[in-house]
Every structure is written in structure tokens, then in C-alpha cells.
Motif scaffolding. Structure first.
Motif, PDB file in Angstrom:
ATOM      1  N   ASP A 254       0.822  -1.215   0.000  1.00  0.00           N
ATOM      2  CA  ASP A 254       0.000   0.000   0.000  1.00  0.00           C
ATOM      3  C   ASP A 254       0.856   1.265   0.000  1.00  0.00           C
ATOM      4  OD1 ASP A 254       0.843  -0.757   2.481  1.00  0.00           O
ATOM      5  OD2 ASP A 254      -1.076  -0.490   3.497  1.00  0.00           O
ATOM      6  N   ASP A 283      -4.036  -1.260   3.988  1.00  0.00           N
ATOM      7  CA  ASP A 283      -5.125  -0.437   3.452  1.00  0.00           C
ATOM      8  C   ASP A 283      -5.366  -0.827   1.995  1.00  0.00           C
ATOM      9  OD1 ASP A 283      -6.951   1.455   2.794  1.00  0.00           O
ATOM     10  OD2 ASP A 283      -5.678   3.194   3.190  1.00  0.00           O
ATOM     11  N   SER A 285      -7.668  -0.022   0.035  1.00  0.00           N
ATOM     12  CA  SER A 285      -8.209   1.046  -0.811  1.00  0.00           C
ATOM     13  C   SER A 285      -7.117   1.699  -1.661  1.00  0.00           C
ATOM     14  CB  SER A 285      -8.897   2.115   0.048  1.00  0.00           C
ATOM     15  OG  SER A 285      -7.956   2.789   0.870  1.00  0.00           O
ATOM     16  N   LYS A 286      -5.844   1.566  -1.239  1.00  0.00           N
ATOM     17  CA  LYS A 286      -4.744   2.167  -1.984  1.00  0.00           C
ATOM     18  C   LYS A 286      -4.295   1.319  -3.170  1.00  0.00           C
ATOM     19  CE  LYS A 286      -2.970   4.898   1.856  1.00  0.00           C
ATOM     20  NZ  LYS A 286      -1.814   5.195   2.731  1.00  0.00           N
ATOM     21  N   LEU A 288      -6.656   0.045  -5.418  1.00  0.00           N
ATOM     22  CA  LEU A 288      -7.852  -0.079  -6.253  1.00  0.00           C
ATOM     23  C   LEU A 288      -7.522  -0.186  -7.739  1.00  0.00           C
ATOM     24  CD1 LEU A 288     -10.304   2.418  -4.502  1.00  0.00           C
ATOM     25  CD2 LEU A 288     -10.453  -0.076  -4.557  1.00  0.00           C
ATOM     26  N   SER A 291      -7.549  -3.769  -8.719  1.00  0.00           N
ATOM     27  CA  SER A 291      -8.690  -4.583  -8.260  1.00  0.00           C
ATOM     28  C   SER A 291      -9.232  -5.516  -9.345  1.00  0.00           C
ATOM     29  CB  SER A 291      -9.812  -3.672  -7.749  1.00  0.00           C
ATOM     30  OG  SER A 291     -10.223  -2.767  -8.763  1.00  0.00           O
ATOM     31  N   HIS A 296      -9.276 -10.271  -3.597  1.00  0.00           N
ATOM     32  CA  HIS A 296      -9.060  -9.686  -2.277  1.00  0.00           C
ATOM     33  C   HIS A 296      -9.284 -10.745  -1.197  1.00  0.00           C
ATOM     34  CE1 HIS A 296     -10.562  -6.784   1.078  1.00  0.00           C
ATOM     35  NE2 HIS A 296      -9.304  -7.140   1.254  1.00  0.00           N
TER      36      HIS A 296
END
Length: 493
Positions: A254, A283, A285-286, A288, A291, A296
Motif C-alpha cells: 500500500d 489499506d 483502498s490504496k 484499487l 482490483s 481480495h
């Protein structure tokens, strides 16, 4: 160390102006030199020193802002610094030292008048209708309006005849980008069209027959080169098959920049089916940008019972007694962090082999590190030392050490070097900064009760705020301690 840095500045008898986007990562050195050069040799007085105009100041990192804050405190009354920015929320660290002046963008009429003045000076005809059209397209950006006027006039000196040929001034730059993309389809042009050649990079890795593991925090800015080399080394010379290639385990993923993530995405697409890459992060979200390529998998932290069992197993292997009550106490203090629990057990046992007799002596294992930070602060008060100390504090925060524990222990260690008068002042500083914690921090974009509640329940943001608070305390202590040392030749006891 930096030998010399050449930066273009605009100077007058009243101020010196520099664009921080041209300082290439040496903002602190440039600002420090400007402060020195603009101060008057006479006693401090705002009327005697030239102002410093820092353009694009919202690009400054928190680390540089902390340095500037320290420099302002050190030279209080001796410097006039103007921070020009588009996003004032990024300069909140300096809010207690600065007056916020909002400059509204120019109106359409003002832009039109400037364009007509330029046309008059350059001696070409510009109709009111064309000037208004350029002003509308610029969206109140005077610089863009002037660029558009210049580009359109250069393209067609009689552009009044065909007003559809209005240009923005960026067409040649975009055409150059398109040309480079066509010339070479590689990550060098997909991600960043300029790069420096790297001779060799030495990185410590852990290897097995099934995977290779690397901590990205140790790659020192060369993440792309390291990842690229790992992909090459772990692939099988046989046709692509997941069973034939070793996995790549990237810890602290991240921390990767968006630029590096774009490169990795390109590399995965190029080697589809030939690579197994595991991105380990706190984290998600860092990441994405990746993705669509990744699955995940959330790994829950160990339970209290699992941590207790590990601690008891360690005690059994090391052949010392560990009561169930003590193991549970260590597990509770670790907040489900197995690494921290083991570190606490080791530190407490080393301190007192019979720590069962005095369970109050339970240590975290970070006490020596914080004591070393305190010693360095007392030994030297300088921007360089503040930077070094900041790195040590950041490491503690990254290992989930409680910011409150860091702050309290640091204050206790500092007091060991001070006389009674300075001890009282440090206690006063500590109390003041603890009161700040009671006030929720809300940016200009987050007014209202909902934003306050979100802030109070966001552990990541709370940790960052704690970290900045400790940094600010250290900068203030350094300034105070250095002042006292100069006054009475004070030396640590």
C-alpha cells in the motif's frame, strides 16, 4: 548531502519569488537558503527583510511543512513568507502562523481587458467577441487565456477570418505525447516518459522454492525496477503456467505510488498467466488500480487465545515460567498484534528474568528506541536532527505503537536531561498538546456533525494527527531548549 541546486527566481527590492514545482525535491534546502538570504543583518524587523513568495505551496509535503514551521519559529519576526496555493487545506499545519487571504479569480471582464491590452501592445487586431470567447474558454484562468491567445495568433495571424481555429496552447504538447506513444509501446511511455538509468540496486529478499518475498519499504524509490527484475527471475523458461513459476510476495504494497501501480498493471497484462504476485497491505483502498486483476483476501488478526498460546509456547521453548494471567495481560496490551506481543514478552523477560514477581514492569519493547530519540533531541537541535527523529517516529507509528505511549514516554525521557525549570515547561507543553486532542480536526471540506463523528472514529487519521502533534511538540521543544542553551550555556545533566 546536496552540493548545489540551481533554481530560477524572480527578484525585486521587496521580495523574491520561486515556483516550488521547479525545486525537484529540494524544497527544504531552497526555502532555508531563501530565509538566510532575505534576512537583514540588522536586528529583526519586518520592514528590513524582503518577503519570500512561494508559488504552488500546496505541493509541499507534511515533512517539509514541519520544517518550515520549525524555521518560522526559529526566525520569528525575521521573515515574511507568502504561501501561494490553490488548496489551502493542504497547509493546515501552518494555520497557526499564517493569515489566510483569499484571492478571487479574475472576472471575465478583467480577462478581456488584459487580452485587449496584449493585442494593443503586440499591434494586432482582436475583436471584442474573440476576446470574450477566449475568456469564456479559460474558465477564469488568466494564464490559460493568455496562452490560448498566443497560440491562436501564432497559428494564424489573421485568426479573425476563421474563429473556429481558437487553440488552447496545449495542442503541440499532446501531439508530442501521441508521437512518443506510437514510437514505443513500453512502460517507459505508458507511465512516465522520462526515467534515469539505474546501475544496480541491492535489496534483501527471502526465498524459497515456492516464492520470493521483498519488503517494498526497503526499495528506496526503485520499486518498478525491483518488481520488474523479480518478475523476470521468477518466471519459468518453459511455457507459461502458474505451476511452474514462483510467487512474488510484496510486503507493504500500500506504499506503492499510482505511477508504480500503473506499471505493475501493465506488467501483469504483458505476462498474463506467467506471474503470481501477492500484494500484502494494511489499506486495500490504496490498491484499487489493481482490483480488476486481483482477488481480495482479508486475513483477520489472531485472537487473544491464539496469541496466549504462542506466548506460552515461546516460554516453554525458552524454559521460563509464564503465568496464564501474564500471557493474557500481554495479549490484551498488544491489541491483537502478535509481533508486538512477542516483542513485549521478550523485552519484559530481558529486563527482569523473574518478572512474575512484579507484573507492573511489563514493557512494550520500544522503550529503548524512544529513549534514543530523546537523547538525540537533546544532543542536537537542527532541521537535520528533526528529519532523523521524524523517521524514527514514523517507524514506531508504522509498527502500531500507541501514539499516546510514544508521547508520554518521550516526555519522561526528555525530563531526565533537564533541570526543574525546564521540566515544568516541558510538562506545560505536553499538557497543551494533549488538550488539542479534545478538539476534533475538520478540514474546510468536512463541516458538520457527520464529518466530526467520522474523524473521531477513523483510527488511521487519528494516528496521523497524533504523529503530527508529537512532531510539532518536538520542534517547539528544540526551539525552546536551544534558546535556553544560548542564554545560559545550558548543558544536559
Amino acid at each position: 548531502m546536496v552540493g548545489s541546486i540551481e533554481v530560477k527566481v524572480k527578484e525585486s527590492s521587496h521580495c523574491v519569488e520561486v515556483n516550488l514545482s521547479q525545486t525537484k525535491g529540494f524544497e527544504k534546502q531552497v526555502i532555508d537558503q531563501l530565509i538566510k538570504e532575505t534576512q537583514s543583518p540588522l536586528p529583526c524587523n519586518h520592514a528590513r527583510c524582503r518577503g519570500i513568495l512561494l508559488c504552488e505551496a500546496d505541493q509541499l509535503s507534511n515533512e517539509t511543512l514541519m520544517y518550515v514551521k520549525w524555521a518560522i519559529e526559529r526566525n520569528k519576526g525575521c521573515s515574511k513568507i507568502f504561501f501561494c496555493c490553490s488548496d489551502v487545506s493542504k497547509l493546515l499545519l501552518l494555520s497557526s502562523f499564517c493569515t489566510h487571504v483569499h484571492l478571487s479569480p479574475p472576472s471575465k471582464q478583467e480577462i478581456v481587458e488584459v487580452l485587449e491590452y496584449i493585442a494593443k501592445q503586440q499591434e494586432f487586431d482582436l475583436s471584442r467577441r474573440m476576446a470574450e470567447r477566449i475568456a469564456d474558454n479559460s474558465k477564469n484562468n488568466l494564464r490559460q487565456a493568455i496562452r490560448s491567445l498566443e497560440a491562436s495568433w501564432k497559428k494564424s495571424r489573421l485568426f479573425e477570418e476563421d474563429e473556429n481555429k481558437l487553440l488552447t496552447g496545449w495542442e503541440d504538447d499532446i501531439a508530442d505525447v501521441a508521437k512518443k506513444i506510437v514510437e514505443e509501446q513500453s512502460p517507459k511511455h505508458c507511465v512516465t516518459w522520462q526515467s534515469e538509468m539505474v546501475g544496480s540496486i541491492e535489496v534483501k529478499v527471502k526465498e524459497s522454492s515456492h516464492c520470493v518475498e521483498v519488503n517494498l519499504s526497503q526499495t528506496k524509490g526503485f520499486e518498478k525496477q525491483v518488481i520488474d527484475q523479480l518478475i523476470k527471475e521468477t518466471q519459468s523458461p518453459l511455457p507459461c503456467n502458474h505451476a511452474r513459476c514462483r510467487g512474488i510476495l510484496l510486503c507493504e504494497a500500500d506504499q506503492l505510488s499510482n505511477e508504480t501501480l500503473m506499471y505493475v498493471k501493465w506488467a501483469i497484462e504483458r505476462n498474463k498467466g506467467c506471474s503470481k504476485i501477492f500484494f500484502c497491505c494494511s489499506d486495500v483502498s490504496k490498491l484499487l488500480l489493481l482490483s480488476s486483476f486481483c482477488t481480495h483476501v482479508h486475513l483477520s488478526p489472531p485472537s487473544k487465545q491464539e496469541i496466549v498460546e504462542v506466548l506460552e509456547y515461546i516460554a516453554k521453548q525458552q524454559e521460563f515460567d509464564l503465568s496464564r494471567r501474564m500471557a493474557e495481560r500481554i495479549a490484551d496490551n498488544s491489541k491483537n498484534n502478535l509481533r508486538q506481543a512477542i516483542r513485549s514478552l521478550e523485552a519484559s523477560w530481558k529486563k527482569s528474568r523473574l518478572f512474575e514477581e512484579d507484573e507492573n514492569k511489563l514493557l512494550t519493547g520500544w522503550e529503548d528506541d524512544i529513549a534514543d530519540v530523546a537523547k538525540k533531541i537533546v544532543e542536537e537541535q537542527s532541521p537535520k536532527q528533526l528529519y532523523i527523529v521524524r523517521g524514527k517516529l514514523k517507524k514506531l507509528i508504522e509498527y502500531d505503537v500507541s501514539p499516546n505511549f510514544i508521547f508520554k514516554t518521550l516526555v519522561d525521557e526528555l525530563k531526565k536531561f533537564l533541570d526543574e525549570e525546564l521540566q515544568r515547561r516541558v510538562e506545560s507543553f505536553y499538557a497543551d498538546y494533549n488538550k488539542m486532542e479534545e478538539k476534533p480536526f475538520v478540514t474546510e471540506k468536512g463541516y458538520g456533525e457527520e464529518a466530526v463523528i467520522k474523524e473521531l472514529h477513523d483510527p488511521m487519521r487519528k494516528n496521523v494527527n497524533h504523529f503530527l502533534k508529537i512532531e510539532e511538540f518536538i520542534a517547539k521543544f528544540m526551539s525552546c531548549y536551544k534558546g535556553e542553551a544560548n542564554k545560559k550555556n545550558y548543558l544536559p545533566t
